[in-house]
Design an enzyme around this catalytic site. Structure first.
Site, PDB file in Angstrom:
ATOM      1  N   LYS A  53       0.834  -1.208   0.000  1.00  0.00           N
ATOM      2  CA  LYS A  53       0.000   0.000   0.000  1.00  0.00           C
ATOM      3  C   LYS A  53       0.866   1.255   0.000  1.00  0.00           C
ATOM      4  O   LYS A  53       0.594   2.223  -0.714  1.00  0.00           O
ATOM      5  CB  LYS A  53      -0.931  -0.021   1.226  1.00  0.00           C
ATOM      6  CG  LYS A  53      -2.045  -1.050   1.098  1.00  0.00           C
ATOM      7  CD  LYS A  53      -2.824  -1.291   2.393  1.00  0.00           C
ATOM      8  CE  LYS A  53      -3.851  -2.405   2.159  1.00  0.00           C
ATOM      9  NZ  LYS A  53      -4.654  -2.745   3.337  1.00  0.00           N
ATOM     10  N   GLN A  97      -4.633  -1.230   9.506  1.00  0.00           N
ATOM     11  CA  GLN A  97      -4.588  -2.575   8.928  1.00  0.00           C
ATOM     12  C   GLN A  97      -5.167  -3.592   9.914  1.00  0.00           C
ATOM     13  O   GLN A  97      -4.827  -3.596  11.103  1.00  0.00           O
ATOM     14  CB  GLN A  97      -3.127  -2.924   8.567  1.00  0.00           C
ATOM     15  CG  GLN A  97      -2.957  -4.244   7.840  1.00  0.00           C
ATOM     16  CD  GLN A  97      -3.597  -4.259   6.449  1.00  0.00           C
ATOM     17  OE1 GLN A  97      -3.702  -3.234   5.787  1.00  0.00           O
ATOM     18  NE2 GLN A  97      -4.017  -5.424   6.017  1.00  0.00           N
ATOM     19  N   ASP A 120     -10.806   3.042   3.936  1.00  0.00           N
ATOM     20  CA  ASP A 120     -11.224   1.636   3.898  1.00  0.00           C
ATOM     21  C   ASP A 120     -12.738   1.504   3.733  1.00  0.00           C
ATOM     22  O   ASP A 120     -13.231   0.421   3.408  1.00  0.00           O
ATOM     23  CB  ASP A 120     -10.844   0.946   5.222  1.00  0.00           C
ATOM     24  CG  ASP A 120      -9.604   0.077   5.108  1.00  0.00           C
ATOM     25  OD1 ASP A 120      -9.350  -0.442   4.016  1.00  0.00           O
ATOM     26  OD2 ASP A 120      -8.924  -0.085   6.133  1.00  0.00           O
TER      27      ASP A 120
HETATM   28  N1  GUN Z   1      -7.131  -6.738   6.229  1.00  0.00           N
HETATM   29  C1  GUN Z   1      -7.543  -7.507   5.197  1.00  0.00           C
HETATM   30  N2  GUN Z   1      -8.127  -6.744   4.246  1.00  0.00           N
HETATM   31  C2  GUN Z   1      -8.072  -5.472   4.687  1.00  0.00           C
HETATM   32  C3  GUN Z   1      -8.494  -4.236   4.138  1.00  0.00           C
HETATM   33  O1  GUN Z   1      -9.068  -4.136   3.045  1.00  0.00           O
HETATM   34  N3  GUN Z   1      -8.243  -3.144   4.899  1.00  0.00           N
HETATM   35  C4  GUN Z   1      -7.636  -3.219   6.108  1.00  0.00           C
HETATM   36  N4  GUN Z   1      -7.461  -2.095   6.792  1.00  0.00           N
HETATM   37  N5  GUN Z   1      -7.235  -4.341   6.647  1.00  0.00           N
HETATM   38  C5  GUN Z   1      -7.448  -5.469   5.932  1.00  0.00           C
END
Ligand code: GUN
Length: 281
Positions: A53, A97, A120
């Site tokens: 990311k 995350q 998100d």
């Molecule tokens: N963990 C697994 N998928 C995601 C996501 O799309 N966003 C976040 N913040 N954590 C995750």
């Protein structure tokens, strides 16, 4: 043999679009979009995702920060960090995350992120806006899946869509996005009769995290299959939630694993961050 839906190629195109939009945005507004990613502890998968990311954010021209916090951070200290990011005007997008360590109440943390910076799309305000069909920041993985359907030439209107999995991150928002696109939507979970439901699907989206749960023989011939699963088998091989070989014999189009939905999640996160920096949808 089904058409392969190349998520890697589509994601590269989305990121290039965002990069061009970011250049225009910077020139017009004199402002650099900023994405803050919070990672708690040492979950190995999270480390890989967050690195991806951050790299993508830098490539499209954002400022980005990783806040890596200790596994034993208290809930209160994590809330303080999130509130600091809410207040920081150089930060337009905040992503915490998941998963978080067990002693942390993830719902409270997600709710503490300012809805305007919630790239998100997990905050209750954004989840509520989606369920009402109103504009808001949307979760990245279902957004990416919708874009892949479009790229495969599959318009959901009037089609039967079956979503296997009802998570807040993928299954529920996916079902709502398909409904908003005028599909007739069924959501399946562990109590569902999967072979019967899957056989009805013109569009099948699977997000359960069970390797090859969906058998190819269950599919309606000509179905379009979006496989969100990413599972590592004991022999090290990465597989989805759909048995790919048999499914690709019956489907008209299918996403591979890896290289399907996975790269789209990050690409849509870039788009969401630019939207947040622009002042919302
Ligand atoms: N963990 C697994 N998928 C995601 C996501 O799309 N966003 C976040 N913040 N954590 C995750």
């Amino acid at each position: 043999m089904a058409q392969l839906i190349d998520g890697k190629a589509v994601a590269a195109r989305v990121r290039a679009e965002v990069q061009a939009d970011v250049e225009r945005f910077k020139a017009a507004r004199g402002l650099v979009p900023g994405l803050a990613v919070v990672r708690v502890g040492e979950d190995p998968a999270s480390k890989i995702y967050v690195t991806g990311k951050k790299k993508a954010a830098e490539e499209v021209g954002f400022r980005s920060w990783e806040h890596h916090l200790r596994e034993d951070i208290s809930q209160e200290a994590l809330l303080v960090r999130v509130r600091q990011l809410n207040e920081d005007p150089s930060v337009h997008g905040i992503l915490v995350q998941l998963p978080l360590p067990k002693h942390i109440d993830a719902e409270r943390i997600i709710s503490a992120v300012s809805p305007e910076k919630d790239v998100d799309g997990f905050h209750p305000v954004n989840a509520g806006l989606l369920s009402l069909g109103q504009p808001g920041l949307r979760p990245c993985t279902p957004l990416g899946a919708m874009r892949l359907l479009e790229e495969a030439g599959c318009a959901p209107a009037g089609k039967r869509a079956v979503v296997v999995g009802r998570s807040n991150i993928v299954g529920k928002p996916m079902a709502l996005m398909l409904l908003q696109a005028d599909a007739t939507v069924t959501v399946c979970h562990r109590k569902s009769d999967l072979p019967r439901e899957v056989a009805q699907a013109d569009i099948l989206v699977v997000a359960v995290g069970v390797p090859e749960l969906i058998q190819g023989e269950w599919l309606k011939p000509g179905a379009v299959v979006i496989d969100v699963g990413m599972n590592r088998k004991p022999d090290g091989k990465l597989v989805g939630d759909v048995a790919f070989q048999a499914a690709s014999q019956r489907a008209s189009a299918i996403t591979p694993v890896p290289g399907g939905v996975g790269p789209m999640t990050i690409a849509m996160l870039m788009r969401n961050t630019l939207i947040a920096a622009s002042g919302g949808v």
